[in-house]
Design a protein around this motif. Structure first.
Motif, PDB file in Angstrom:
ATOM      1  N   UNK A  36       0.821  -1.203   0.000  1.00  0.00           N
ATOM      2  CA  UNK A  36       0.000   0.000   0.000  1.00  0.00           C
ATOM      3  C   UNK A  36       0.860   1.260   0.000  1.00  0.00           C
ATOM      4  N   UNK A  37       1.222   1.726  -1.179  1.00  0.00           N
ATOM      5  CA  UNK A  37       1.968   2.974  -1.283  1.00  0.00           C
ATOM      6  C   UNK A  37       1.005   4.138  -1.082  1.00  0.00           C
ATOM      7  N   UNK A  38       1.509   5.212  -0.508  1.00  0.00           N
ATOM      8  CA  UNK A  38       0.657   6.382  -0.289  1.00  0.00           C
ATOM      9  C   UNK A  38       1.172   7.627  -1.006  1.00  0.00           C
ATOM     10  N   UNK A  39       2.463   7.613  -1.392  1.00  0.00           N
ATOM     11  CA  UNK A  39       3.012   8.808  -2.043  1.00  0.00           C
ATOM     12  C   UNK A  39       4.213   8.440  -2.895  1.00  0.00           C
ATOM     13  N   UNK A  40       4.458   9.270  -3.910  1.00  0.00           N
ATOM     14  CA  UNK A  40       5.646   9.132  -4.743  1.00  0.00           C
ATOM     15  C   UNK A  40       6.219  10.522  -4.979  1.00  0.00           C
ATOM     16  N   UNK A  41       7.538  10.634  -4.855  1.00  0.00           N
ATOM     17  CA  UNK A  41       8.219  11.895  -5.131  1.00  0.00           C
ATOM     18  C   UNK A  41       9.429  11.599  -6.013  1.00  0.00           C
ATOM     19  N   UNK A  42       9.870  12.621  -6.733  1.00  0.00           N
ATOM     20  CA  UNK A  42      11.020  12.468  -7.621  1.00  0.00           C
ATOM     21  C   UNK A  42      12.093  13.450  -7.220  1.00  0.00           C
ATOM     22  N   UNK A  43      13.315  12.979  -7.215  1.00  0.00           N
ATOM     23  CA  UNK A  43      14.429  13.857  -6.924  1.00  0.00           C
ATOM     24  C   UNK A  43      15.741  13.164  -7.225  1.00  0.00           C
ATOM     25  N   UNK A  44      16.678  13.874  -7.778  1.00  0.00           N
ATOM     26  CA  UNK A  44      18.035  13.381  -8.043  1.00  0.00           C
ATOM     27  C   UNK A  44      18.034  12.039  -8.767  1.00  0.00           C
ATOM     28  N   UNK A  45      17.301  11.952  -9.851  1.00  0.00           N
ATOM     29  CA  UNK A  45      17.226  10.778 -10.728  1.00  0.00           C
ATOM     30  C   UNK A  45      16.735   9.500 -10.047  1.00  0.00           C
ATOM     31  N   UNK A  46      15.880   9.685  -9.045  1.00  0.00           N
ATOM     32  CA  UNK A  46      15.281   8.514  -8.405  1.00  0.00           C
ATOM     33  C   UNK A  46      13.875   8.847  -7.936  1.00  0.00           C
TER      34      UNK A  46
ATOM     35  N   UNK B 293       6.638  15.898 -15.768  1.00  0.00           N
ATOM     36  CA  UNK B 293       5.999  14.580 -15.841  1.00  0.00           C
ATOM     37  C   UNK B 293       6.174  13.820 -14.526  1.00  0.00           C
ATOM     38  N   UNK B 294       7.374  13.893 -13.962  1.00  0.00           N
ATOM     39  CA  UNK B 294       7.605  13.219 -12.684  1.00  0.00           C
ATOM     40  C   UNK B 294       6.753  13.844 -11.582  1.00  0.00           C
ATOM     41  N   UNK B 295       6.573  15.144 -11.630  1.00  0.00           N
ATOM     42  CA  UNK B 295       5.747  15.823 -10.624  1.00  0.00           C
ATOM     43  C   UNK B 295       4.282  15.401 -10.738  1.00  0.00           C
ATOM     44  N   UNK B 296       3.861  14.991 -11.928  1.00  0.00           N
ATOM     45  CA  UNK B 296       2.468  14.586 -12.139  1.00  0.00           C
ATOM     46  C   UNK B 296       2.215  13.111 -11.836  1.00  0.00           C
ATOM     47  N   UNK B 297       3.265  12.360 -11.450  1.00  0.00           N
ATOM     48  CA  UNK B 297       3.070  10.956 -11.081  1.00  0.00           C
ATOM     49  C   UNK B 297       2.223  10.865  -9.817  1.00  0.00           C
ATOM     50  N   UNK B 298       1.308   9.924  -9.802  1.00  0.00           N
ATOM     51  CA  UNK B 298       0.471   9.696  -8.627  1.00  0.00           C
ATOM     52  C   UNK B 298       0.456   8.211  -8.296  1.00  0.00           C
ATOM     53  N   UNK B 299      -0.001   7.913  -7.099  1.00  0.00           N
ATOM     54  CA  UNK B 299      -0.177   6.525  -6.683  1.00  0.00           C
ATOM     55  C   UNK B 299      -1.613   6.148  -6.988  1.00  0.00           C
ATOM     56  N   UNK B 300      -1.805   5.019  -7.628  1.00  0.00           N
ATOM     57  CA  UNK B 300      -3.152   4.583  -7.985  1.00  0.00           C
ATOM     58  C   UNK B 300      -3.345   3.102  -7.755  1.00  0.00           C
ATOM     59  N   UNK B 301      -4.495   2.616  -8.195  1.00  0.00           N
ATOM     60  CA  UNK B 301      -4.855   1.204  -8.074  1.00  0.00           C
ATOM     61  C   UNK B 301      -4.682   0.714  -6.636  1.00  0.00           C
TER      62      UNK B 301
END
Length: 148
Positions: free
Chosen positions: A35-45, A73-81
């Motif tokens: 159960x992931x709740x969040x995703x963030x992008x930074x420094x190529x990961x 695009x990375x900022x628009x990533x969300x957790x779903x399903x």
């Protein structure tokens, strides 16, 4: 070719009991799953955070799905399903988090080690019975060096 007949009858009305059962199954699945709740992008990961406060860092270069992504695009990533996938609506992208983790050899090696450790601690009725039977015989036999 084998034909399988569908078992779901769509023309039957949904009862309160069936609805309650479906809700209970969904809650059990949610408790036992990833159960992931969040995703963030930074420094190529990507950093994927989970409900219990843990997280995992995934290097973007391992995943071809993100080759044409820019910072927006990375900022628009969300957790779903239900917390099992990373989604980007504009690019019509859904990537399984478990699949991403399985693409990392070090993470899979660690997961295998943890699973083996947990499984080795488990005892079954058969294991207990075998241990009792061996104990009655005097325990595990000593190793005998072969004489040449």
């Amino acid at each position: 070719m084998k034909t399988i007949k569908a078992k779901t009858l769509v023309d039957q009305p949904v009862t309160e009991a069936a609805l309650d059962e479906a809700i209970e199954r969904g809650q059990l699945r949610q408790q036992n799953g990833l159960q992931a709740i969040a995703v963030t992008h930074g420094a190529s990961r990507l950093t994927v955070s989970f409900e219990d406060g843990s997280g995992v860092l995934l290097p973007v270069k391992l995943y071809a799905e993100f080759d044409d992504f820019c910072a927006e695009d990375f900022a628009a990533l969300t957790v779903g399903f239900s917390g099992t996938a990373l989604c980007h609506e504009g690019k019509d992208l859904q990537v399984s988090i478990a699949g991403m983790i399985s693409a990392s050899k070090p993470l899979m090696a660690m997961a295998a080690s943890v699973a083996a450790s947990r499984n080795g601690r488990q005892s079954s009725a058969a294991k207990s019975a075998a241990a009792r039977a061996n104990g009655k015989k005097g325990g595990r036999p000593r190793k005998v060096d072969a004489v040449l």
